[in-house]
Scaffold this active site. Structure first.
Site, mmCIF file in Angstrom:
data_model
loop_
_atom_site.group_PDB
_atom_site.id
_atom_site.type_symbol
_atom_site.label_atom_id
_atom_site.label_comp_id
_atom_site.label_asym_id
_atom_site.label_seq_id
_atom_site.Cartn_x
_atom_site.Cartn_y
_atom_site.Cartn_z
ATOM 1 N N ARG A 9 -2.223 -2.169 -3.755
ATOM 2 C CA ARG A 9 -3.518 -1.521 -3.561
ATOM 3 C C ARG A 9 -3.573 -0.276 -4.455
ATOM 4 O O ARG A 9 -2.628 0.532 -4.450
ATOM 5 C CB ARG A 9 -3.657 -1.095 -2.103
ATOM 6 C CG ARG A 9 -4.919 -0.317 -1.891
ATOM 7 C CD ARG A 9 -4.940 0.418 -0.599
ATOM 8 N NE ARG A 9 -6.197 1.130 -0.475
ATOM 9 C CZ ARG A 9 -6.358 2.242 0.202
ATOM 10 N NH1 ARG A 9 -5.345 2.781 0.844
ATOM 11 N NH2 ARG A 9 -7.525 2.820 0.271
ATOM 12 N N ASN A 59 0.870 -1.171 0.000
ATOM 13 C CA ASN A 59 0.000 0.000 0.000
ATOM 14 C C ASN A 59 0.912 1.227 0.000
ATOM 15 O O ASN A 59 1.451 1.606 1.038
ATOM 16 C CB ASN A 59 -0.904 -0.024 1.237
ATOM 17 C CG ASN A 59 -1.921 1.098 1.221
ATOM 18 O OD1 ASN A 59 -1.885 1.973 0.346
ATOM 19 N ND2 ASN A 59 -2.819 1.096 2.174
ATOM 20 N N GLU A 89 -7.513 -6.477 4.365
ATOM 21 C CA GLU A 89 -7.346 -6.097 2.954
ATOM 22 C C GLU A 89 -6.047 -6.645 2.379
ATOM 23 O O GLU A 89 -5.985 -7.027 1.216
ATOM 24 C CB GLU A 89 -7.368 -4.563 2.829
ATOM 25 C CG GLU A 89 -8.759 -3.989 3.053
ATOM 26 C CD GLU A 89 -8.757 -2.572 3.571
ATOM 27 O OE1 GLU A 89 -8.361 -2.368 4.748
ATOM 28 O OE2 GLU A 89 -9.143 -1.663 2.834
ATOM 29 N N HIS A 117 -13.094 1.455 -0.395
ATOM 30 C CA HIS A 117 -12.980 0.361 0.585
ATOM 31 C C HIS A 117 -13.472 -0.975 0.010
ATOM 32 O O HIS A 117 -13.834 -1.879 0.765
ATOM 33 C CB HIS A 117 -13.819 0.607 1.860
ATOM 34 C CG HIS A 117 -13.421 1.787 2.671
ATOM 35 N ND1 HIS A 117 -14.349 2.603 3.266
ATOM 36 C CD2 HIS A 117 -12.219 2.272 3.014
ATOM 37 C CE1 HIS A 117 -13.728 3.559 3.939
ATOM 38 N NE2 HIS A 117 -12.430 3.377 3.797
ATOM 39 N N ARG A 143 -14.406 13.745 7.619
ATOM 40 C CA ARG A 143 -15.249 14.052 6.452
ATOM 41 C C ARG A 143 -16.713 14.199 6.855
ATOM 42 O O ARG A 143 -17.201 13.448 7.709
ATOM 43 C CB ARG A 143 -15.145 12.940 5.401
ATOM 44 C CG ARG A 143 -13.771 12.794 4.818
ATOM 45 C CD ARG A 143 -13.778 11.784 3.664
ATOM 46 N NE ARG A 143 -12.437 11.295 3.445
ATOM 47 C CZ ARG A 143 -12.088 10.010 3.445
ATOM 48 N NH1 ARG A 143 -12.991 9.072 3.617
ATOM 49 N NH2 ARG A 143 -10.843 9.652 3.254
#
Ligand code: ADP
Length: 395
Positions: free
Chosen positions: A90, A8, A382, A179, A240
Site C-alpha cells: 500500500r 501496509n 483493501e 482511500h 480531522r
C-alpha cells in the site's frame, strides 16, 4: 503454490495479510508494532483462530520482514521463502505519476521517494517496507498500490482548485483524494452484489472510519471525492476537521499566537469528533454511547450532516445515483449514520429497510425492495484488492 502478501508499512509498524492465490484465501495475517522502539510487538494470526505473539526488540523494517518470513516458516505456514511469489505494498501518495498499480522497479522507488513531499508521514514508511522485501526476496514481483490512483484521472473540474493556475502547474497543487483502494473495492463489489455491470452504474461510496471520505463513481470511474490535496479535506472525521473556511486559520493563528504547522496539527489531530467533544473521544463508539445528551447529539448531527451534504452533492455531480455504499468502521457498524444520511434522500424515493439496517457488518442491500436507489453495506477489503492487483500484474 502461489502466495501473495499484502503489506501496509507505517513508520513504526508493518501490517500484513498472506493469501493463497488465485483462490484469495487468507492463510495468515498480523502486525508488528513499535518497530524501532523497545519491546516491539509481533503478532501472527493463522489456522482456526491460532495466534502467535512475541515481544522483542525489532530495530528496523528489514529486521521486521526477516522475522516475519522466518516465523512463518517456523510455524509451517510457509515451506520456504520461495513460496511467496508476489508482494503488494500500500502506498498512500502516487501523485501525478501513478493512475494505477505498478510493478516496483528503481524508477518507481524514486518517484515514491519524490512524492514524500506530499505525504511526509507515509511514503517514506512505505519505502522502508518496499526496500526490505526487495532485498530479502530478490526477483519476487513487488507491486505498489496507490491510495490516490483511483482518483488520478478525475475530471479537471473536480481535480482543480480555484487558485492561480501557476500553483497547479508549478507545484502540482490539486485534489489527490485518499482511500482509493477501498472506494474501488466497494464500488466493484456493489456492482457484483447488484448483478449489474459497473459501467452502467452511478455509485456513491462512503468510506467512514476514523478517516472518512465520500466518492462519486460513475461507470466504474471516480469523478469526484471529498478528500483533497491531503486527507484533511471533506467530512468531519475522528480527529480531522474536514472542510473549513481558511480564514479561520488566520484568525485563530493570530488569537493563539501559533504558526501554520501548529494550526494544521490542531486541524488534523485535535479536531473532528475529538475537538467537538472537548477532548472526550475521537472514537464513534464512545460518542454514540452518550447519545441523548444534548451536546453529544449536536456533535453526532454535525458528523452525519457533512456526509449527507457530500452524498447529496454527488447525486448532482453524476446527474443521478443508482447505489449508495457504506463501508469502514463507522459505515459498516453504525446504523445511525446510515439512517440519517439516507433519510435526507427520501424525497426522491430512497428508503432504508430499518430491520436490515440493524444488521451491522454484514454485506447486503439495506434498502427496501421499492427503493429507487439501492443502499448497500459492504465491508471493505483493501488487502484483498492489493493482492488482486499483484495477480493482475503477473505477466
Ligand atoms: P481507520 O481504518 O480509519 O483507523 P476504521 O475503519 O477502523 O478506521 O474505523 C474506526 C471507527 O469505526 C472508530 O470511530 C470506531 O469507533 C468506529 N466503530 C467501530 N465499531 C463501531 C460500532 N459498532 N459503532 C459505531 N462505530 C464503530
Amino acid at each position: 503454490m502461489s502466495k501473495t502478501i499484502s503489506i501496509n508499512a507505517g513508520s513504526s509498524s508493518l501490517k500484513w495479510q498472506l493469501y493463497q492465490m488465485p483462490e484469495e484465501k487468507v492463510i495468515a495475517k498480523g502486525i508488528t508494532e513499535r518497530i524501532g522502539l523497545k519491546d516491539s510487538i509481533f503478532t501472527i494470526k493463522y489456522g482456526d483462530g491460532q495466534k502467535f505473539e512475541e515481544i522483542l526488540d525489532i530495530e528496523d523494517h528489514a529486521i521486521a520482514v526477516k522475522k516475519l518470513l522466518d516465523q512463518l516458516i517456523e510455524l509451517e505456514i510457509l515451506g520456504s521463502y520461495d513460496e511467496i511469489t508476489g508482494v503488494g505494498h500500500r502506498v498512500v501518495q502516487g501523485g501525478k505519476y501513478f493512475d494505477k498499480s505498478v510493478v516496483i522497479d528503481d524508477d518507481v522507488v524514486e518517484k515514491i521517494e519524490e512524492l514524500a513531499a506530499f505525504a511526509p508521514l507515509h511514503n517514506p514508511a512505505h519505502l522502508m517496507g518496499i526496500n526490505a522485501f526487495r532485498e530479502l526476496l530478490p526477483g519476487v514481483l513487488n507491486v505498489a498500490v496507490f491510495d490516490t490512483a483511483f482518483f488520478a484521472n478525475m475530471p479537471k473540474v473536480a481535480k482543480y482548485y480555484s487558485i492561480p493556475k501557476e500553483y497547479r502547474e508549478k507545484y502540482d497543487v490539486r485534489k489527490y483524494g485518499a482511500h482509493g483502494t477501498s472506494h474501488r473495492y466497494v464500488a466493484q463489489r456493489a456492482a457484483e452484489v447488484l448483478g449489474k455491470p459497473i459501467e452502467d452504474l452511478k455509485i456513491i461510496t462512503c468510506h467512514i472510519g476514523n478517516g472518512a471520505s465520500i466518492s462519486a463513481v460513475d461507470g466504474g470511474k471516480a469523478v469526484d471525492t471529498s478528500m483533497g490535496f491531503t486527507p484533511l479535506a471533506g467530512v468531519t472525521m475522528g480527529t480531522r476537521s474536514g472542510d473549513i473556511d481558511p480564514a479561520v486559520l488566520q484568525f485563530l493563528m493570530h488569537k493563539l499566537d501559533i504558526d501554520i504547522d501548529e494550526m494544521l496539527n490542531i486541524l488534523n489531530k485535535k479536531s473532528g469528533l475529538l475537538g467537538l467533544s472537548d477532548g472526550f473521544s475521537s472514537d464513534m463508539r464512545d460518542i454514540k454511547a452518550r447519545r441523548g445528551e444534548e451536546e453529544i447529539d449536536t456533535i453526532l448531527n454535525i458528523f452525519y450532516d457533512r456526509i449527507r451534504k457530500y452524498v447529496g452533492s454527488y447525486v448532482t455531480v453524476m446527474n443521478g445515483v443508482d447505489a449508495i455504499v457504506f463501508t469502514a468502521g463507522i459505515g459498516e457498524n453504525d446504523q445511525y449514520t446510515r439512517e440519517y444520511v439516507i433519510n435526507g434522500m427520501s424525497w426522491f424515493g430512497c428508503e432504508i429497510d430499518p430491520e436490515k439496517n440493524l444488521q451491522n457488518g454484514v454485506e447486503q442491500v439495506i434498502s427496501t425492495p421499492e427503493s429507487k436507489v439501492k443502499v448497500l453495506l459492504i465491508p471493505t477489503d483493501e488487502e484483498l484488492m492489493i493482492a488482486r492487483d499483484v495477480e493482475s500484474l503477473r505477466s
